[in-house]
Design an enzyme around this catalytic site. Structure first.
Site, PDB file in Angstrom:
ATOM      1  CG  ASP A 108      -2.032   1.309   1.607  1.00 38.20           C
ATOM      2  OD1 ASP A 108      -1.868   2.101   0.728  1.00 38.20           O
ATOM      3  OD2 ASP A 108      -3.033   0.882   2.610  1.00 38.20           O
ATOM      4  CG  ASN A 156      -9.763  13.074 -10.543  1.00 34.13           C
ATOM      5  OD1 ASN A 156      -9.434  14.398 -10.280  1.00 34.13           O
ATOM      6  ND2 ASN A 156     -10.512  11.957  -9.951  1.00 34.13           N
ATOM      7  CB  SER A 191      -3.222   4.692 -16.380  1.00 34.90           C
ATOM      8  OG  SER A 191      -3.244   6.061 -17.195  1.00 34.90           O
ATOM      9  CB  THR A 192      -2.859  -0.360 -14.681  1.00 33.51           C
ATOM     10  OG1 THR A 192      -2.447  -0.453 -13.272  1.00 33.51           O
ATOM     11  CG2 THR A 192      -1.556  -0.155 -15.186  1.00 33.51           C
ATOM     12  N   GLY A 193      -5.663   0.907 -13.162  1.00 32.96           N
ATOM     13  CA  GLY A 193      -6.946   0.559 -13.098  1.00 32.96           C
ATOM     14  C   GLY A 193      -7.927   0.477 -13.471  1.00 32.96           C
ATOM     15  N   GLY A 221      -9.836   4.159  -5.958  1.00 29.72           N
ATOM     16  CA  GLY A 221      -8.775   3.045  -6.183  1.00 29.72           C
ATOM     17  C   GLY A 221      -7.492   4.119  -5.226  1.00 29.72           C
ATOM     18  CB  VAL A 222      -4.060   4.268  -5.420  1.00 30.07           C
ATOM     19  CG1 VAL A 222      -3.971   5.386  -6.671  1.00 30.07           C
ATOM     20  CG2 VAL A 222      -2.616   4.798  -4.614  1.00 30.07           C
ATOM     21  CG  ASP A 223      -7.180  10.534  -6.362  1.00 34.30           C
ATOM     22  OD1 ASP A 223      -6.573  10.867  -5.699  1.00 34.30           O
ATOM     23  OD2 ASP A 223      -7.726  11.102  -7.461  1.00 34.30           O
TER      24      ASP A 223
HETATM   25  P1  ADP Z   1      -6.185   5.039 -12.622  1.00 32.41           P
HETATM   26  O1  ADP Z   1      -7.646   5.252 -13.245  1.00 32.41           O
HETATM   27  O2  ADP Z   1      -4.863   6.344 -12.693  1.00 32.41           O
HETATM   28  O3  ADP Z   1      -6.615   3.400 -13.110  1.00 32.41           O
HETATM   29  P2  ADP Z   1      -6.633   3.545 -10.361  1.00 32.41           P
HETATM   30  O4  ADP Z   1      -6.400   4.538  -8.911  1.00 32.41           O
HETATM   31  O5  ADP Z   1      -8.109   2.969 -10.672  1.00 32.41           O
HETATM   32  O6  ADP Z   1      -5.755   4.297 -11.130  1.00 32.41           O
HETATM   33  O7  ADP Z   1      -5.366   2.595 -10.417  1.00 32.41           O
HETATM   34  C1  ADP Z   1      -3.976   2.303 -10.466  1.00 32.41           C
HETATM   35  C2  ADP Z   1      -3.322   1.471  -9.908  1.00 32.41           C
HETATM   36  O8  ADP Z   1      -3.379   1.492  -8.333  1.00 32.41           O
HETATM   37  C3  ADP Z   1      -3.798  -0.175  -9.480  1.00 32.41           C
HETATM   38  O9  ADP Z   1      -2.398  -0.806 -10.094  1.00 32.41           O
HETATM   39  C4  ADP Z   1      -4.184  -0.437  -8.234  1.00 32.41           C
HETATM   40  O10 ADP Z   1      -4.108  -1.304  -8.238  1.00 32.41           O
HETATM   41  C5  ADP Z   1      -3.487   0.166  -7.358  1.00 32.41           C
HETATM   42  N1  ADP Z   1      -3.752   0.574  -6.053  1.00 32.41           N
HETATM   43  C6  ADP Z   1      -5.275   1.199  -5.557  1.00 32.41           C
HETATM   44  N2  ADP Z   1      -4.631   0.933  -4.392  1.00 32.41           N
HETATM   45  C7  ADP Z   1      -3.179   0.930  -3.993  1.00 32.41           C
HETATM   46  C8  ADP Z   1      -2.690   1.459  -2.779  1.00 32.41           C
HETATM   47  N3  ADP Z   1      -3.437   2.111  -1.794  1.00 32.41           N
HETATM   48  N4  ADP Z   1      -1.417   1.471  -2.945  1.00 32.41           N
HETATM   49  C9  ADP Z   1      -0.230   1.292  -4.395  1.00 32.41           C
HETATM   50  N5  ADP Z   1      -1.320   0.886  -5.696  1.00 32.41           N
HETATM   51  C10 ADP Z   1      -2.494   0.769  -5.493  1.00 32.41           C
END
Ligand code: ADP
Length: 188
Positions: free
Chosen positions: A8, A22, A121-123, A30-32
């Site tokens: 994480d 964004n 971008s991969t989520g 997601g990560v954001d």
């Molecule tokens: P995007 O909109 O750019 O695709 P996402 O957040 O949906 O962004 O996904 C981007 C990546 O972040 C994915 O590989 C997802 O598995 C990963 N991710 C989600 N939560 C976390 C976290 N807490 N720490 C690290 N990576 C994360």
């Protein structure tokens, strides 16, 4: 130096973590979302004060912005906006490469010696994982060993200067980690 870890990103005590944000920069999924929750409302306030370049756009796709990390163990958050993947024919590779390049430049400008990237971008944005990782690795390697400036420096009798930066690919999922390991080896 490049490292690949699974975990994480909000837990990492590095100089900067990169947020796959964004364009509005006010949080999301997601990560954001994870970064905004862990950093606290101060991060939201700081993003709100970032000037809009056009209505609803604080950070255009491919660019990067920096804020403090507030309650995170990381000193800074570098917010970058990856491309939404359509078919790879709409400038997605160039935009994704720009995210890595601009984030690294901003980290260097702010005196960072360690930085962690999620798989931008991969989520939700749907970029194919292998293609995105290949771009990430090639941009990071170019940053760490800038061939042209090294040659210039050697030509002038100076030691080539390589940026001293620990760059971590922080993969949330085990299978994402394997994608990076296949590209750069398990030793990283
Ligand atoms: P995007 O909109 O750019 O695709 P996402 O957040 O949906 O962004 O996904 C981007 C990546 O972040 C994915 O590989 C997802 O598995 C990963 N991710 C989600 N939560 C976390 C976290 N807490 N720490 C690290 N990576 C994360």
């Amino acid at each position: 130096m490049i490292k690949i870890i699974q975990g994480d990103i909000t837990t990492l005590a590095v100089d900067a973590i990169v947020n796959a944000a964004n364009q509005v920069m006010l949080g999301g999924g997601g990560v954001d979302g994870a970064i905004h929750r862990a950093a606290g409302h101060e991060l939201y306030e700081a993003c709100l004060t970032m000037p809009e370049v056009r209505p609803g756009v604080r950070c255009p796709t491919g660019e990067a912005r920096i804020t403090p990390g507030f309650r995170l163990p990381a000193k800074f958050v570098i917010h970058t906006v990856g491309p939404v993947y359509r078919d790879g024919q709409h400038g997605e590779p160039e935009k994704l490469a720009a995210c890595y390049r601009n984030s690294l430049a901003l980290a260097a400008e702010n005196g960072c010696h360690s930085i962690a990237f999620p798989c931008i971008s991969t989520g939700i944005y749907g970029y194919p994982k292998e293609e995105a990782a290949a771009i990430a690795v090639s941009e990071v390697q170019a940053f760490l060993s800038p061939a042209e400036s090294a040659e210039d420096a050697e030509g002038e009798g100076r030691a080539p200067s390589r940026p001293l930066m620990e760059i971590i690919f922080c993969c949330f999922l085990e299978r994402d980690k394997r994608v990076y390991e296949n590209l750069i080896g398990k030793s990283a």
